[in-house]
Design an enzyme around this catalytic site. Structure first.
Site, PDB file in Angstrom:
ATOM      1  CG  ASP A   1      -2.110   0.982   1.047  1.00  0.00           C
ATOM      2  OD1 ASP A   1      -2.429   1.351  -0.102  1.00  0.00           O
ATOM      3  OD2 ASP A   1      -2.712   1.367   2.060  1.00  0.00           O
ATOM      4  N   GLY A   2       0.343   2.311  -0.559  1.00  0.00           N
ATOM      5  CA  GLY A   2       1.010   3.602  -0.539  1.00  0.00           C
ATOM      6  C   GLY A   2       0.066   4.626   0.051  1.00  0.00           C
TER       7      GLY A   2
ATOM      8  CD  GLU B   1      -1.199   2.503  -3.552  1.00  0.00           C
ATOM      9  OE1 GLU B   1      -0.789   1.333  -3.360  1.00  0.00           O
ATOM     10  OE2 GLU B   1      -2.182   2.976  -2.948  1.00  0.00           O
TER      11      GLU B   1
ATOM     12  CG  ASP C   1      -5.267  -0.039  -1.519  1.00  0.00           C
ATOM     13  OD1 ASP C   1      -4.290   0.364  -2.194  1.00  0.00           O
ATOM     14  OD2 ASP C   1      -5.498   0.377  -0.377  1.00  0.00           O
TER      15      ASP C   1
ATOM     16  CG  HIS D   1      -9.013   2.783   3.701  1.00  0.00           C
ATOM     17  ND1 HIS D   1      -7.965   2.914   4.579  1.00  0.00           N
ATOM     18  CD2 HIS D   1      -8.655   3.462   2.583  1.00  0.00           C
ATOM     19  CE1 HIS D   1      -7.024   3.662   4.018  1.00  0.00           C
ATOM     20  NE2 HIS D   1      -7.415   3.998   2.812  1.00  0.00           N
TER      21      HIS D   1
ATOM     22  CG  ASP E   1      -3.797   2.728   5.280  1.00  0.00           C
ATOM     23  OD1 ASP E   1      -3.568   3.492   4.328  1.00  0.00           O
ATOM     24  OD2 ASP E   1      -4.395   3.077   6.309  1.00  0.00           O
TER      25      ASP E   1
END
Length: 151
Positions: free
Chosen positions: A14-15, A52, A74, A129, A139
């Site tokens: 994740d970024g 990302e 994501d 999320h 995250d």
């Protein structure tokens, strides 16, 4: 492990960015044979998409040998860029998109394509999320690194 069989690694990435552009961070978790390794980093001035991409590149480049990978992210930007062949097409056209505009982040896409050439990667998209445990942990890693740059 028989001859010619690759290790299977699950990777989650994740970024995050505080402002876009702004301070950013990335997180990755590699899972192999019941063991987990967390990686993270950040930059003082960046974009969410760069973070990302950096998460995926960093995770893949941490592997010392070619592996079979299930990579969960994501980021539609990263996953579509690879699975829909966009990045390959941009590279063939000298990092120019179909509409003749310059492709963004060619340096990172080029690194990612090089890493993907070493491994066998299946991409899996998850909604961000939405309670996916590894995505939430990535995250948290990414936002902690982004927040470290805020004064």
């Amino acid at each position: 492990m028989g001859v010619g069989t690759m290790k299977h690694v699950d990777i989650y990435t994740d970024g995050a960015c505080r402002g876009n552009p702004g301070p950013g961070g990335w997180g990755a978790i590699l899972v192999y044979n019941g063991h987990e390794k967390e990686l993270s980093g950040g930059e003082a001035q960046t974009t969410n998409n760069r973070m990302e991409l950096t998460a995926v590149i960093s995770a893949l480049s941490a592997l010392r040998e070619p592996c079979e990978i299930t990579l969960t992210s994501d980021s539609k930007y990263v996953i579509d860029g690879i699975t829909k062949g966009w990045a390959e097409s941009w590279k063939k056209r000298g990092w120019v998109k179909a509409d003749k505009s310059p492709a963004l982040n060619p340096d990172l896409w080029d690194k990612l394509l090089s890493e993907l050439a070493r491994h066998k990667v299946e991409f899996v998209w998850v909604r961000g999320h939405a309670g996916h445990p590894y995505n939430e942990r990535c995250d948290a890693l990414a936002t902690a690194r982004a927040d470290a740059f805020r004064s």
